[in-house]
Design an enzyme around this catalytic site. Structure first.
Site, PDB file in Angstrom:
ATOM      1  N   ASN A 196       0.816  -1.114   0.021  1.00  0.00           N
ATOM      2  CA  ASN A 196       0.016   0.088  -0.109  1.00  0.00           C
ATOM      3  C   ASN A 196       1.010   1.095   0.060  1.00  0.00           C
ATOM      4  OD1 ASN A 196      -1.876   2.008   0.443  1.00  0.00           O
ATOM      5  ND2 ASN A 196      -2.407   1.329   2.728  1.00  0.00           N
ATOM      6  N   LYS A 212       0.222   4.263  -0.389  1.00  0.00           N
ATOM      7  CA  LYS A 212      -0.503   5.380   0.219  1.00  0.00           C
ATOM      8  C   LYS A 212      -0.149   6.624  -0.443  1.00  0.00           C
ATOM      9  CE  LYS A 212      -0.397   3.128   4.873  1.00  0.00           C
ATOM     10  NZ  LYS A 212      -0.137   3.378   6.275  1.00  0.00           N
ATOM     11  N   HIS A 227      -9.713   1.791   4.269  1.00  0.00           N
ATOM     12  CA  HIS A 227      -8.579   2.093   5.395  1.00  0.00           C
ATOM     13  C   HIS A 227      -8.795   3.009   6.380  1.00  0.00           C
ATOM     14  CE1 HIS A 227      -4.594   2.865   6.217  1.00  0.00           C
ATOM     15  NE2 HIS A 227      -4.340   1.724   5.839  1.00  0.00           N
ATOM     16  N   GLU A 270      -6.634  -4.350   9.918  1.00  0.00           N
ATOM     17  CA  GLU A 270      -5.623  -3.654  10.434  1.00  0.00           C
ATOM     18  C   GLU A 270      -5.623  -3.004  11.648  1.00  0.00           C
ATOM     19  OE1 GLU A 270      -3.212  -2.693   6.614  1.00  0.00           O
ATOM     20  OE2 GLU A 270      -4.739  -1.182   7.000  1.00  0.00           O
TER      21      GLU A 270
HETATM   22  P1  PGA Z   1       2.344   0.021   7.657  1.00  0.00           P
HETATM   23  O1  PGA Z   1       0.969   0.140   6.936  1.00  0.00           O
HETATM   24  O2  PGA Z   1       2.844  -1.302   7.069  1.00  0.00           O
HETATM   25  O3  PGA Z   1       3.018   1.226   7.371  1.00  0.00           O
HETATM   26  O4  PGA Z   1       2.029  -0.274   9.157  1.00  0.00           O
HETATM   27  C1  PGA Z   1      -0.149  -0.588   6.689  1.00  0.00           C
HETATM   28  C2  PGA Z   1      -1.304   0.015   6.218  1.00  0.00           C
HETATM   29  O5  PGA Z   1      -1.669   1.115   6.701  1.00  0.00           O
HETATM   30  O6  PGA Z   1      -1.911  -0.501   5.421  1.00  0.00           O
END
Ligand code: PGA
Length: 219
Positions: free
Chosen positions: A9, A11, A95, A145
């Site tokens: 991801n 982002k 999310h 998550e």
């Molecule tokens: P992270 O994010 O691996 O940076 O903790 C995971 C996500 O938000 O999908």
């Protein structure tokens, strides 16, 4: 060996040239047969990445990180499901960052799932607790998550993830992936959990070498 989904991801990161550099490094690696690798990228990169995947025959599936809950029309700034379908197979919905920062409620999440499914997009819906899970009314892959684990470097303990994954599966009977501070050092402890079908990786997917190491260490 069990089948695994390894999803990245990105982002709100990556320009076109950064994405091209990432893909060039990534394309040198081969992906094990039992893994499905999915990359959730910003809308602006869907076109060039889908083109790169086709031309270079990469075994990566592409996904967007969001979708409009509305059909096409007068919704300034929104990207509707058919526009995504032109380039991607998956969409990530609900999310926790979208729920917290952009006011996405369970109702909105369900509308987005419906909009995506109507055009044949596959969905991965993020939940951080059982209430959110119970509000989803269709079949979907679920990403568990926990909020405290996202971007903190403190993943939930493997045993707790497995327990929660089992509870989620009892309620939903869906594939379950875990996300929250997964990296190439800890991924194996999660990939081998009985009730976990894959991992969703944020921070550690931004660097191609790190993401490759996650894939290697998960198998
Ligand atoms: P992270 O994010 O691996 O940076 O903790 C995971 C996500 O938000 O999908």
């Amino acid at each position: 060996m069990k089948n695994l989904i390894i999803a990245g991801n990105w982002k709100s990161n990556m320009t076109k040239s950064e994405a091209r550099d990432w893909l060039e490094k990534f394309s040198l690696e081969s992906i094990p047969e039992h893994m499905e690798v999915i990359l959730f990228v910003p809308y602006t990169l869907l076109d060039i990445i889908s083109g790169y995947i086709k031309v270079n025959g990469l075994s990566i599936k592409l996904g967007s990180q969001n979708v409009s809950r509305f059909p096409k029309g007068a919704h300034t700034g929104e990207i509707y499901a058919n526009q995504i379908k032109e380039f991607a197979e998956y969409v990530l919905i609900g999310h926790s960052e979208r729920r917290a920062t952009f006011g996405e409620t369970d109702e909105i999440v369900n509308k987005k799932i419906e909009a995506a499914k109507n055009v044949g997009l596959k969905t991965i819906v993020c939940v951080s607790n059982l209430d959110q899970l119970k509000s989803i009314y269709t079949d979907t892959i679920v990403a568990y998550e926990p909020i405290e684990a996202i971007g903190t470097g403190n993943p939930e303990l493997p045993k707790d993830v497995d327990d929660m994954s089992l509870r989620i599966k009892e309620i939903k009977n869906s594939k379950l992936i875990y996300g929250g501070s997964i990296n190439s050092d800890n991924i194996k402890n999660y990939a081998e959990l009985e009730n976990v079908n894959g991992l969703l990786i944020g921070m550690d997917s931004l660097n191609a070498d790190s993401f490759i190491n996650n894939i290697k260490n998960a198998s």
